[in-house]
Design an enzyme around this catalytic site. Sequence first.
Site, PDB file in Angstrom:
ATOM      1  N   SER A   1      27.395 113.267  19.897  1.00  0.00           N
ATOM      2  CA  SER A   1      27.318 112.078  19.049  1.00  0.00           C
ATOM      3  C   SER A   1      27.746 112.460  17.640  1.00  0.00           C
ATOM      4  CB  SER A   1      25.893 111.522  19.035  1.00  0.00           C
ATOM      5  OG  SER A   1      25.824 110.342  18.257  1.00  0.00           O
TER       6      SER A   1
ATOM      7  N   HIS B   1      30.093 110.108   7.252  1.00  0.00           N
ATOM      8  CA  HIS B   1      30.071 109.246   6.073  1.00  0.00           C
ATOM      9  C   HIS B   1      30.799 109.947   4.919  1.00  0.00           C
ATOM     10  CE1 HIS B   1      27.106 106.499   7.815  1.00  0.00           C
ATOM     11  NE2 HIS B   1      26.385 107.548   8.190  1.00  0.00           N
TER      12      HIS B   1
ATOM     13  N   HIS C   1      32.319 106.687  13.852  1.00  0.00           N
ATOM     14  CA  HIS C   1      31.317 107.035  14.860  1.00  0.00           C
ATOM     15  C   HIS C   1      32.028 107.322  16.173  1.00  0.00           C
ATOM     16  CE1 HIS C   1      29.132 105.400  18.452  1.00  0.00           C
ATOM     17  NE2 HIS C   1      28.250 106.289  18.062  1.00  0.00           N
TER      18      HIS C   1
ATOM     19  N   ASN D   1      30.926 108.791  20.317  1.00  0.00           N
ATOM     20  CA  ASN D   1      29.879 109.252  21.214  1.00  0.00           C
ATOM     21  C   ASN D   1      30.474 109.376  22.613  1.00  0.00           C
ATOM     22  OD1 ASN D   1      27.651 108.264  23.375  1.00  0.00           O
ATOM     23  ND2 ASN D   1      26.675 109.442  21.753  1.00  0.00           N
TER      24      ASN D   1
ATOM     25  N   HIS E   1      43.724 102.123  16.423  1.00  0.00           N
ATOM     26  CA  HIS E   1      43.790 101.458  17.724  1.00  0.00           C
ATOM     27  C   HIS E   1      44.932 101.996  18.587  1.00  0.00           C
ATOM     28  CE1 HIS E   1      40.594  98.420  17.686  1.00  0.00           C
ATOM     29  NE2 HIS E   1      40.717  98.487  16.372  1.00  0.00           N
TER      30      HIS E   1
ATOM     31  N   GLY F   1      13.233 112.167  22.323  1.00  0.00           N
ATOM     32  CA  GLY F   1      14.174 113.120  21.752  1.00  0.00           C
ATOM     33  C   GLY F   1      13.756 113.575  20.376  1.00  0.00           C
ATOM     34  N   ARG F   2      14.542 114.438  19.807  1.00  0.00           N
ATOM     35  CA  ARG F   2      14.231 115.009  18.498  1.00  0.00           C
ATOM     36  C   ARG F   2      14.628 114.012  17.410  1.00  0.00           C
ATOM     37  NH1 ARG F   2      16.815 118.623  14.761  1.00  0.00           N
ATOM     38  NH2 ARG F   2      15.312 120.037  13.786  1.00  0.00           N
TER      39      ARG F   2
END
Length: 307
Positions: free
Chosen positions: A93, A97, A107, A109, A146, A260-261
């Site tokens: 992930s 920024h 972003h 993932n 795109h 999760g963490r």
Amino acid sequence: MTVSIKQVREFLLRLQDDICAAAVSLEPGSEFSRDEWERTEGGGGISRILEGGEVFERAGVGFSDVRGSQLPPSASQRRPELAGLPFRAMGVSVVIHPRNPYAPTSHANLRFFSATEGESSGTWWFGGGFDLTPFYGFEEDAVSWHQHASAACELLDPGAYARYKKWCDEYFYLAHRNEARGIGGIFFDDLNEPDFDRCFRFVRETGNRYVQAYFPIVERRHAMPYGEREREFQLYRRGRYVEFNLVYDRGTLFGLQSRGRTESILMSMPPEVKWRYNWQPQSDSPEASLYKDFLPARDWLGESAND
């Protein structure tokens, strides 16, 4: 057909390295911190963070490989027949920024789920994608973004880009604001057809295309001059990013529901952000252009072909 979880894990770790290397190449003298962690219920991960740079205010690139006794609701929502089964989930992930308001947030993932813990399983699927969140839009950047998304989809089937672009536009949408988060990209989930080899090849190409698409945009924009006005607008728009992650994002929900963490799950948050009450951009301003010209869903490739 053989499903190789080992190959998926090796690719994801390599992709994490490649993304970090691409970021460091634009930020001389910087380096990512490396935080390896273990999860009590099984598995663990590696969180890599770059903060406080001249180019990247925060860049987070996380790898996780976790196991659990039963799939959490966010993962079994679309597959209710699998609710309660043990699972293994791994992924990379990425949220970056940049400091300069003219350089967009991005972003990405990529993830793999298996409903059993064996090295081979008939119940598996991939998910992920990438999307771009500009504050000040540039058509050149949107079209190239795109183009890379479309090129990745060609490895799957001829209609994949149209499907996954639409899915991305619909997914990264803040219904309570009645606006998109950014200019989209591609988003897919529950992918296990036609076979593991083709799905995995597409996923690998998606990761590679993210690197090829994003960092040249940052290279073009990170040195552009800006002032307090642009910075204030960037911080205001970052608020939309926080809202989406906490209200809608399935990855965030999965991480929290699977215990999760927390630090790794929330590393995607921008380091600085502002909310202003009922703020509206001035008409015909560069800020208004974002809402008018970039956030509404557009056929970026079709429009560019007709120019």
